[in-house]
Design an enzyme around this catalytic site. Structure first.
Site, PDB file in Angstrom:
ATOM      1  N   CYS A 131       0.903  -1.134   0.132  1.00 25.27           N
ATOM      2  CA  CYS A 131      -0.114   0.040  -0.077  1.00 25.27           C
ATOM      3  C   CYS A 131       0.844   1.165   0.058  1.00 25.27           C
ATOM      4  O   CYS A 131       0.334   2.309  -0.366  1.00 25.27           O
ATOM      5  CB  CYS A 131      -0.902  -0.075   1.343  1.00 25.27           C
ATOM      6  SG  CYS A 131      -2.248  -1.130   1.262  1.00 25.27           S
TER       7      CYS A 131
ATOM      8  N   HIS B 214      -1.595   3.242  -6.364  1.00 23.14           N
ATOM      9  CA  HIS B 214      -2.453   1.856  -6.871  1.00 23.14           C
ATOM     10  C   HIS B 214      -3.657   2.195  -6.831  1.00 23.14           C
ATOM     11  O   HIS B 214      -4.194   3.259  -5.944  1.00 23.14           O
ATOM     12  CB  HIS B 214      -2.128   0.625  -5.991  1.00 23.14           C
ATOM     13  CG  HIS B 214      -2.503   0.791  -4.423  1.00 23.14           C
ATOM     14  ND1 HIS B 214      -1.758   1.370  -3.530  1.00 23.14           N
ATOM     15  CD2 HIS B 214      -3.669   0.597  -3.852  1.00 23.14           C
ATOM     16  CE1 HIS B 214      -2.448   1.480  -2.346  1.00 23.14           C
ATOM     17  NE2 HIS B 214      -3.598   0.791  -2.648  1.00 23.14           N
TER      18      HIS B 214
ATOM     19  N   HIS C 202      -8.200   1.519  -6.598  1.00 25.61           N
ATOM     20  CA  HIS C 202      -9.523   0.725  -6.204  1.00 25.61           C
ATOM     21  C   HIS C 202     -10.405   1.100  -6.862  1.00 25.61           C
ATOM     22  O   HIS C 202     -10.698   2.293  -7.233  1.00 25.61           O
ATOM     23  CB  HIS C 202      -9.513   1.087  -4.672  1.00 25.61           C
ATOM     24  CG  HIS C 202      -8.453   0.662  -3.682  1.00 25.61           C
ATOM     25  ND1 HIS C 202      -8.319  -0.837  -3.447  1.00 25.61           N
ATOM     26  CD2 HIS C 202      -7.669   0.970  -3.111  1.00 25.61           C
ATOM     27  CE1 HIS C 202      -7.278  -0.892  -2.774  1.00 25.61           C
ATOM     28  NE2 HIS C 202      -6.756   0.313  -2.291  1.00 25.61           N
TER      29      HIS C 202
ATOM     30  N   HIS D  44     -11.458   8.837 -10.657  1.00 29.89           N
ATOM     31  CA  HIS D  44     -10.322   9.075 -11.476  1.00 29.89           C
ATOM     32  C   HIS D  44      -9.261  10.018 -11.021  1.00 29.89           C
ATOM     33  O   HIS D  44      -8.593  10.660 -11.746  1.00 29.89           O
ATOM     34  CB  HIS D  44     -10.806   9.303 -12.909  1.00 29.89           C
ATOM     35  CG  HIS D  44     -11.357   8.190 -13.619  1.00 29.89           C
ATOM     36  ND1 HIS D  44     -12.648   7.907 -13.231  1.00 29.89           N
ATOM     37  CD2 HIS D  44     -10.962   7.227 -14.392  1.00 29.89           C
ATOM     38  CE1 HIS D  44     -12.973   6.765 -14.039  1.00 29.89           C
ATOM     39  NE2 HIS D  44     -11.925   6.370 -14.884  1.00 29.89           N
TER      40      HIS D  44
END
Ligand code: NI
Length: 140
Positions: free
Chosen positions: A38, A44, A46, A85
Site C-alpha cells: 500500500c 495503486h 481501487h 479518476h
C-alpha cells in the site's frame, strides 16, 4: 393511532481512485514495513463502492424520507466528482495533509455530505475498498 415508522434508506454509488499509504514522518523503509504494498511509491487504484444511508420518517405527502434523486445529485457533486479518476493523495482538496486511508476518507466524505442532507439525518456511510474490506462511519 398509526405508529411512526423510522426507516433507513440507502443510495449506492461508485468511483475509481488511486492512493498510497505513506507517512512523510517515516523513512521509506518504515513506510514499507508499516504499509507494505500500500506504500508503493507509484500509487495503486481501487474500485470503490459507497453506500450512504439516511435515517428518517417518511413524509406524509410524498411517502419519502429524502428524495433519492436529490441524494444522488449531492453524492455526485460533493463526492464522486471530487474523487472519481483522481489521486486521493494529491488531487482531492478535502484529503490534503491527511493519510489517504479508507478510515480517514470515509470521515471526510461524511463532512462533505452532511451539510447537504436536506431531509432526515445522515446515519451511516459505508465505503468498500475491495470485496473483502470496507469501513463504516456513523459520524461519531
Ligand atoms: Ni489501497
Amino acid at each position: 393511532m398509526t405508529k411512526t415508522k423510522l426507516v433507513y434508506i440507502t443510495r449506492k454509488t461508485h468511483f475509481n481512485a488511486a492512493h498510497r499509504l505513506y507517512n512523510p514522518l517515516f523513512t521509506d523503509e518504515e513506510n514499507e514495513v508499516r504499509f507494505g504494498k500500500c506504500a508503493n511509491k507509484n500509487f495503486h487504484g481501487h474500485n470503490f463502492d459507497l453506500f450512504v444511508t439516511i435515517k428518517g420518517i417518511a413524509d406524509t405527502q410524498t411517502g419519502m424520507v429524502m428524495d433519492l434523486r436529490i441524494l444522488k445529485t449531492v453524492m455526485q457533486e460533493y463526492v464522486v466528482d471530487k474523487l472519481d479518476h483522481k489521486n486521493i493523495n494529491e488531487d482531492v482538496d478535502f484529503m490534503k495533509g491527511k493519510m489517504a486511508s479508507i478510515e480517514n476518507l470515509v470521515a471526510e466524505i461524511w463532512n462533505q455530505l452532511e451539510p447537504h442532507i436536506s431531509k432526515g439525518t445522515l446515519h451511516c456511510i459505508k465505503l468498500c475498498e475491495t470485496d473483502n474490506q470496507f469501513v463504516e462511519y456513523y459520524g461519531e
